[in-house]
Every structure is written in structure tokens, then in C-alpha cells.
Design a protein around this motif. Structure first.
Motif, short mmCIF file in Angstrom:
data_model
loop_
_atom_site.label_atom_id
_atom_site.label_comp_id
_atom_site.label_asym_id
_atom_site.label_seq_id
_atom_site.Cartn_x
_atom_site.Cartn_y
_atom_site.Cartn_z
N HIS A 31 0.84 -1.20 0.00
CA HIS A 31 0.00 0.00 0.00
C HIS A 31 0.88 1.25 0.00
O HIS A 31 1.82 1.36 0.79
CB HIS A 31 -0.87 -0.03 1.26
CG HIS A 31 -1.95 1.01 1.33
ND1 HIS A 31 -3.18 0.86 0.71
CD2 HIS A 31 -2.00 2.21 1.96
CE1 HIS A 31 -3.93 1.93 0.98
NE2 HIS A 31 -3.24 2.75 1.72
N ASP A 33 0.69 5.35 0.32
CA ASP A 33 -0.13 6.51 0.70
C ASP A 33 0.47 7.77 0.10
O ASP A 33 1.44 8.32 0.61
CB ASP A 33 -0.19 6.62 2.22
CG ASP A 33 -1.05 5.52 2.81
OD1 ASP A 33 -0.59 4.78 3.69
OD2 ASP A 33 -2.20 5.39 2.36
N HIS A 64 -2.98 4.55 -2.95
CA HIS A 64 -4.07 5.33 -2.33
C HIS A 64 -3.76 6.80 -2.50
O HIS A 64 -2.82 7.32 -1.89
CB HIS A 64 -4.14 4.92 -0.85
CG HIS A 64 -5.12 5.70 -0.04
ND1 HIS A 64 -5.13 5.67 1.34
CD2 HIS A 64 -6.16 6.50 -0.38
CE1 HIS A 64 -6.10 6.43 1.79
NE2 HIS A 64 -6.76 6.94 0.77
N MET A 66 -4.34 10.40 -1.78
CA MET A 66 -4.94 11.40 -0.91
C MET A 66 -4.52 12.77 -1.45
O MET A 66 -3.61 13.44 -0.94
CB MET A 66 -4.47 11.21 0.55
CG MET A 66 -5.15 10.02 1.21
SD MET A 66 -4.32 9.45 2.69
CE MET A 66 -3.08 8.40 1.96
N ASP A 173 -8.48 0.93 6.34
CA ASP A 173 -7.19 1.61 6.33
C ASP A 173 -7.07 2.60 7.47
O ASP A 173 -7.75 3.62 7.50
CB ASP A 173 -7.06 2.35 4.98
CG ASP A 173 -5.72 2.99 4.79
OD1 ASP A 173 -5.52 3.59 3.71
OD2 ASP A 173 -4.87 2.90 5.68
ZN ZN Z 1 -3.87 4.45 2.85
#
Ligand code: ZN
Ligand code: DX5
Length: 214
Positions: A31, A33, A64, A66, A173
Motif C-alpha cells: 500500500h 499513501d 491510495h 490522498m 485503512d
Molecule cells: Zn492508505
């Protein structure tokens, strides 16, 4: 459970050895971020880190985003090696178009819901998303406490997906621990992101194996 360790909490000064550890672990995905300092009050990392990790692993990269206006970078994340690309529901004025775009490029399309966004927001895109990411912390940082309301929200998301005959993953998450993982699974999640739990552990592969066995 499918485990996707978040490298946000990894030792960036030894990233290659951290990825080697993950390669020899029960982690299914890795994963990432990606934080832009606008959508969330933090900056993390971008394409160079993703491209470097891509060269070190065959595991699917679970990215992911953001960030605001994530649709600007869909092609570049594909080129950098992303296999799953998740955008924040709250960041997309044209979420339907963004998810279609991600899928057209051959990636799995994910939508992440911040803690304040109801599961019902999935109603019109349940059959387009390959993955729903339930944020169980306010996004932006690792090591935060799990938001208790997330259990019910996972159940509501799973129920909505089932009603729509969607087999999308439900990924949780933020603040995942060995203590709350069984209840998160019972609520209907099939995928867990874990950052600080894994990368602060003395024996991270043991932690990943225990999470996978939940
Ligand atoms: Zn995340
Ligand atoms: C938070 C990130 C999470 C975070 C999880 O904005 O999306 O993936 O890194 O970290 P832990 O597992 O430490 O809460």
C-alpha cells in the motif's frame, strides 16, 4: 484476510530491505499513501518511490491517492506501476469518469471514503468500483487510533455492495491492530491496510502472517 502493508511507516532509509521483507511475507499487496499536502495536511512521496519499489517486487501495488484532482495523474500512476488505484470520494467532482478512466488503463479502481462520508455514497458507483477503501482514521498520518464507528460503516458498505451484486473488495485503512482485525473482518472487510503495526514490529513478517490468518 488480504494484507496490504502501508510503506508510509517503513524505514525510507532502508526501503529496499523493507520491500525484500514484504516479498518474503504473507502480504498480498503493498500500500502506497500518496499525500499532496492539500487534500490532507501532510506530504508523503510520489512517482520516484513508486517506480523504485516497482523494480523490487512482483506484488500488486495498491496506491491510495490522498490528493485533490487525482484524475490529473492516472496515466502516470499506471506508467509508474500501480495495479490498484484508489481515489478519495471527496476529491473527485467526476468520480464516475475517474473510475472508468482507471479501469480503461487496466488498473483496478478503488474509491476511498473519509470517516464523515456515509457508505450510502457508494450507491451509484458500486458496480464500477473494484475496491472500496473505508478510512478508519482521518487521512494524513500513520499511527492514529481506529475510529470505532468504522465497524458499522464497513457492514453498511458490504451490505450495499451485496445488494448491488458487487464483489468489490472492502479494504480498511488506519489504526488496524491484531486486536481489532477480527471484528473488522466480521463486519465485512476482506482487505486490511497496516502501516505502523507492521513497520514498528520486531518481527513484521509474523505480524503480517497473524493478520492474514484472521
Ligand atoms: Zn492508505
Ligand atoms: C492514513 C493512511 C493509512 C495509514 C495507515 O492517511 O491512509 O494507510 O498509513 O497507517 P496505520 O496502520 O499506522 O494507521
Amino acid at each position: 484476510m488480504l494484507i496490504s502493508p502501508s510503506i508510509l511507516s517503513a524505514d525510507m532509509a532502508n526501503l529496499k530491505s523493507e520491500v525484500d521483507m514484504l516479498n518474503a511475507s504473507a502480504a498480498e499487496w503493498i500500500h502506497f499513501d500518496i499525500m499532496d499536502g492539500v487534500f490532507v495536511p501532510n506530504l508523503s512521496f510520489g512517482f520516484p518511490i513508486l517506480e523504485a519499489v516497482r523494480r523490487c517486487t512482483r506484488k500488486p501495488l495498491d496506491v491510495h491517492l490522498m490528493m485533490v484532482q487525482p484524475e490529473r495523474y492516472v496515466e502516470r500512476f499506471k506508467a509508474a506501476g500501480a495495479n490498484i488505484l484508489t481515489v478519495q470520494y471527496e476529491a473527485c467532482a467526476h468520480l464516475h469518469r475517474a473510475l472508468e478512466h482507471i479501469k480503461k488503463l487496466g488498473m483496478k479502481a478503488g474509491v476511498a471514503l473519509n470517516p464523515h462520508t456515509p457508505a450510502s455514497a457508494l450507491e451509484e458507483i458500486a458496480n464500477l468500483a473494484d475496491l472500496v477503501l473505508v478510512m478508519s482514521v482521518d487521512p494524513g498520518f500513520g499511527g492514529q487510533a481506529f475510529i470505532e464507528n468504522s465497524y458499522d460503516k464497513v457492514s453498511r458498505a458490504r451490505a450495499l455492495l451485496q445488494r448491488k451484486n458487487s464483489s468489490a473488495h472492502v479494504e480498511v485503512d488506519g489504526g488496524v491492530t491484531l486486536a481489532n482485525a477480527p471484528r473488522i473482518k466480521a463486519a465485512g472487510a476482506d482487505t486490511l491496510v497496516a502501516g505502523s503495526l507492521v513497520f514498528t514490529a520486531a518481527h513484521p513478517q509474523e505480524i503480517i502472517a497473524k493478520l492474514a490468518a484472521v
